[in-house]
Enzyme design. Structure first.
Site, mmCIF file in Angstrom:
data_model
loop_
_atom_site.group_PDB
_atom_site.id
_atom_site.type_symbol
_atom_site.label_atom_id
_atom_site.label_comp_id
_atom_site.label_asym_id
_atom_site.label_seq_id
_atom_site.Cartn_x
_atom_site.Cartn_y
_atom_site.Cartn_z
ATOM 1 N N GLU A 1 0.848 -1.198 0.000
ATOM 2 C CA GLU A 1 0.000 0.000 0.000
ATOM 3 C C GLU A 1 0.877 1.240 0.000
ATOM 4 O O GLU A 1 1.975 1.232 0.572
ATOM 5 C CB GLU A 1 -0.904 0.007 1.245
ATOM 6 C CG GLU A 1 -1.870 -1.156 1.300
ATOM 7 C CD GLU A 1 -2.539 -1.330 2.651
ATOM 8 O OE1 GLU A 1 -3.301 -2.294 2.806
ATOM 9 O OE2 GLU A 1 -2.274 -0.516 3.560
ATOM 10 N N LYS B 1 2.525 4.459 1.157
ATOM 11 C CA LYS B 1 2.783 5.107 2.452
ATOM 12 C C LYS B 1 2.650 6.607 2.234
ATOM 13 O O LYS B 1 3.508 7.243 1.628
ATOM 14 C CB LYS B 1 4.168 4.756 3.000
ATOM 15 C CG LYS B 1 4.368 5.268 4.415
ATOM 16 C CD LYS B 1 5.707 4.887 4.972
ATOM 17 C CE LYS B 1 5.756 5.165 6.471
ATOM 18 N NZ LYS B 1 5.303 6.521 6.843
ATOM 19 N N ARG C 1 -1.515 10.511 10.567
ATOM 20 C CA ARG C 1 -2.223 9.280 10.934
ATOM 21 C C ARG C 1 -3.497 9.644 11.685
ATOM 22 O O ARG C 1 -3.493 10.499 12.584
ATOM 23 C CB ARG C 1 -1.316 8.418 11.813
ATOM 24 C CG ARG C 1 -1.827 7.011 12.129
ATOM 25 C CD ARG C 1 -1.578 6.075 10.987
ATOM 26 N NE ARG C 1 -1.942 4.701 11.314
ATOM 27 C CZ ARG C 1 -1.069 3.774 11.722
ATOM 28 N NH1 ARG C 1 0.214 4.077 11.859
ATOM 29 N NH2 ARG C 1 -1.476 2.539 11.969
ATOM 30 N N ARG D 1 -2.307 10.104 15.836
ATOM 31 C CA ARG D 1 -1.388 9.007 16.142
ATOM 32 C C ARG D 1 -1.080 8.949 17.631
ATOM 33 O O ARG D 1 -0.914 7.871 18.204
ATOM 34 C CB ARG D 1 -0.100 9.171 15.337
ATOM 35 C CG ARG D 1 0.990 8.191 15.708
ATOM 36 C CD ARG D 1 2.176 8.309 14.793
ATOM 37 N NE ARG D 1 3.298 7.528 15.290
ATOM 38 C CZ ARG D 1 4.249 7.021 14.531
ATOM 39 N NH1 ARG D 1 4.218 7.191 13.234
ATOM 40 N NH2 ARG D 1 5.248 6.348 15.058
ATOM 41 N N GLU E 1 -5.026 7.821 7.033
ATOM 42 C CA GLU E 1 -4.244 9.058 6.983
ATOM 43 C C GLU E 1 -5.119 10.182 6.448
ATOM 44 O O GLU E 1 -5.957 9.969 5.570
ATOM 45 C CB GLU E 1 -3.025 8.906 6.058
ATOM 46 C CG GLU E 1 -2.015 7.880 6.486
ATOM 47 C CD GLU E 1 -0.775 8.494 7.119
ATOM 48 O OE1 GLU E 1 -0.541 9.694 6.909
ATOM 49 O OE2 GLU E 1 -0.044 7.761 7.809
ATOM 50 N N PHE F 1 -6.776 2.497 5.445
ATOM 51 C CA PHE F 1 -6.090 1.264 5.061
ATOM 52 C C PHE F 1 -6.357 0.101 6.004
ATOM 53 O O PHE F 1 -5.814 -0.990 5.807
ATOM 54 C CB PHE F 1 -4.579 1.477 4.934
ATOM 55 C CG PHE F 1 -3.932 2.186 6.101
ATOM 56 C CD1 PHE F 1 -3.736 1.555 7.310
ATOM 57 C CD2 PHE F 1 -3.524 3.497 5.963
ATOM 58 C CE1 PHE F 1 -3.137 2.199 8.370
ATOM 59 C CE2 PHE F 1 -2.916 4.165 7.017
ATOM 60 C CZ PHE F 1 -2.723 3.516 8.226
ATOM 61 N N ARG G 1 5.294 -2.231 16.895
ATOM 62 C CA ARG G 1 6.009 -2.098 15.627
ATOM 63 C C ARG G 1 6.407 -3.513 15.218
ATOM 64 O O ARG G 1 7.532 -3.953 15.400
ATOM 65 C CB ARG G 1 7.228 -1.190 15.797
ATOM 66 C CG ARG G 1 7.852 -0.746 14.483
ATOM 67 C CD ARG G 1 9.009 0.197 14.698
ATOM 68 N NE ARG G 1 8.619 1.459 15.286
ATOM 69 C CZ ARG G 1 8.117 2.493 14.601
ATOM 70 N NH1 ARG G 1 7.935 2.386 13.299
ATOM 71 N NH2 ARG G 1 7.800 3.612 15.225
ATOM 72 N N LYS H 1 7.852 -1.091 6.071
ATOM 73 C CA LYS H 1 7.829 0.103 5.225
ATOM 74 C C LYS H 1 9.099 0.166 4.385
ATOM 75 O O LYS H 1 10.188 -0.177 4.840
ATOM 76 C CB LYS H 1 7.673 1.366 6.073
ATOM 77 C CG LYS H 1 8.756 1.577 7.111
ATOM 78 C CD LYS H 1 8.413 2.758 8.010
ATOM 79 C CE LYS H 1 9.451 2.905 9.122
ATOM 80 N NZ LYS H 1 9.097 3.978 10.074
#
Length: 513
Positions: free
Chosen positions: A213, A215, A220, A235, A264, A304, A376, A382
């Site tokens: 996807e 970025k 966020r 975020r 986003e 997303f 994470r 990413k």
């Protein structure tokens, strides 16, 4: 508990590389905290202030340290006393508030010994690097409370923060943890991505086939809808509903009455390319005239992930199931561009298209992975194109925690041909190995132009360092009006002289491009 005891725990945790020893020391400290100290103590041990920033900048902290008496005096500071003083600093406002904050800080430091001063300063500057990451601290909470670590981690994921979970676990045990669950209208910590060097590495790590996807270089958001009630969070889990009426309208128009979506918000130019990140962030200021700003700087939302949709909570569902739910919840133009592939060439072309359209890169996602809120994890990778600049070291700050005794945080500058000097672009302590820290400390001490016992040591601008960064943003903090985003050291360039460093014009060109 005395602040000195907490500072000693922090020192000991920073000094050991052994994870189990860190957990044991932190667990013992958590058990010894009084019930009314647990929330703040857990925050401090994680290196955070419970309320975030308190209105004191680095220059003020360093000036107060330099002005403090050589030896602290008076009775030992308690955690509760320090928390109350920091609360007064945070709430000081109006005429004379800067002086009032400084007097409170001076009074704290006057009563503190050297270890407590270092601990307080590192905490206030956000530089308490002791290796007590949230995962380690969560395991320590579990040990202190006699509970499974997985249950503590899940509660922290749903609470959006560990301190309230620590309080519940230590006070009420398993019953306290059971209260933490996903509720529409209450934010959870977002899932984050690790980094892969390229799309080939990402596909290999994810088992061959993956979803890719775009970025986006936006802000966020986590959007919640429960009937007619819509709330949007940042975020950092701050409620930004009032700042994003466009997102609120999208959620209210969705066919499903109960949703939690991850995505986003981004400001786009007329040609569909993104405005610089800092331009998008103008819509998220705390003092904001949305009615005036929104027509000139509209936001577009792209989602997303779906955490709640179709009448079900989807955190534990595979990514492909959550995406299918998202497809039913919002139209294609409100979803990020996506490609499912196992072909590296196809993935590479998708990345290049994202970059050509001004986006940061792509995120590769494991199709069968759950949504790991607050982690994470390795299920999201990413891939971005990092930029590098050759910059000059202008000063350095002494490290804390396990970096104590090393000059760690580097002040970085670009060359200004018009003056022959250098323009500061930011600071970084990231990317350095222990060997690099030891080497640069000796070199910078030899180049020092000020006292070595000060918190910040200015140096002759002779060392050139190659710095990687993710972007450039406008910043009133620095004289050139620009700052590097996510800067980290790659290597020292001993083959280059200061006059070979990149210029401020080069940096401005990257920002404008």
């Amino acid at each position: 508990m005395l602040l000195a005891e907490l500072a000693e725990v922090s020192r000991a945790v920073a000094a050991t590389p052994a994870r189990l020893e860190k957990i044991a020391r932190l667990a013992e400290a958590l058990r010894r905290l009084a019930p009314d100290e647990r929330a703040v103590g857990a925050s401090w041990l994680a290196g955070d202030l419970p309320g975030g920033r308190i209105g004191i900048g680095g220059a003020t902290v360093r000036a107060a340290l330099d002005a403090a008496p050589a030896e602290g005096g008076g009775p030992g500071l308690t955690v509760a006393e320090v928390d109350a003083a920091l609360g007064r600093i945070a709430t000081a406002s109006g005429a004379g508030s800067a002086g009032a904050r400084r007097r409170e800080l001076d009074a704290l430091l006057a009563r503190a010994g050297a270890p407590e001063r270092w601990f307080l300063a590192a905490l206030l500057l956000g530089e308490l690097r002791q290796g007590a990451l949230e995962g380690v601290l969560a395991d320590a909470v579990a040990r202190a409370a006699g509970l499974p670590a997985a249950e503590v981690r899940r509660a922290a994921m749903l609470a959006g923060a560990l301190p309230p979970v620590a309080v519940a676990a230590l006070s009420e045990g398993a019953a306290g943890l059971a209260r933490f669950r996903l509720r529409v209208g209450e934010p959870v910590s977002p899932m984050l991505a690790q980094t892969a060097a390229d799309v080939e590495e990402a596909l290999r790590a994810l088992g061959g086939e993956a979803a890719l996807e775009w970025k986006l270089d936006g802000a966020r958001i986590q959007a919640h809808r429960d009937g007619g009630e819509v709330r949007v969070f940042s975020r950092s889990l701050r409620d930004v509903t009032a700042a994003v009426p466009e997102v609120v309208a999208l959620l209210r128009a969705a066919p499903e009455p109960r949703l939690v979506l991850d995505g986003e918000a981004i400001a786009l130019r007329a040609d569909g390319t993104p405005e610089p990140f800092q331009v998008t962030m103008r819509r998220f200021g705390r003092r904001l005239d949305v009615e005036r700003l929104a027509p000139d700087l509209p936001l577009t939302a792209f989602f997303f992930d779906a955490l709640v949709a179709g009448g079900a909570e989807l955190l534990a569902s595979p990514e492909r199931v959550r995406w299918a739910a998202l497809e039913r919840a919002v139209p294609a133009e409100q979803r990020v561009p996506r490609l499912v592939t196992r072909d590296p060439a196809e993935a590479g072309a998708f990345l290049e298209d994202a970059l050509a359209r001004g986006q940061e890169g792509v995120v590769a996602k494991a199709l069968d992975a759950p949504y790991e809120a607050g982690r994470r994890g390795a299920a999201w990778l990413k891939v971005k194109r990092a930029h590098t600049l050759d910059l000059v070291v202008l000063a350095a700050e002494w490290g804390s925690g396990r970096r104590r005794g090393w000059l760690s945080n580097l002040h970085l500058g670009a060359r200004d041909p018009s003056t022959g000097g250098f323009v500061m672009l930011g600071k970084t302590f990231k990317g350095m190995t222990d060997a690099m820290l030891a080497w640069q400390t000796e070199r910078l001490k030899a180049l020092a132009t000020g006292p070595l016992d000060a918190w910040q040591v200015p140096v002759r601008p002779e060392l050139v360092v190659e710095v990687a960064f993710d972007g450039i943003q406008s910043s009133p903090r620095y004289p050139g009006g620009l700052a590097l985003r996510f800067a980290r050291v790659k290597r020292y360039r001993e083959d280059k002289r200061p006059e070979d460093a990149d210029t401020i014009e080069t940096v401005r060109g990257l920002y404008g491009g």
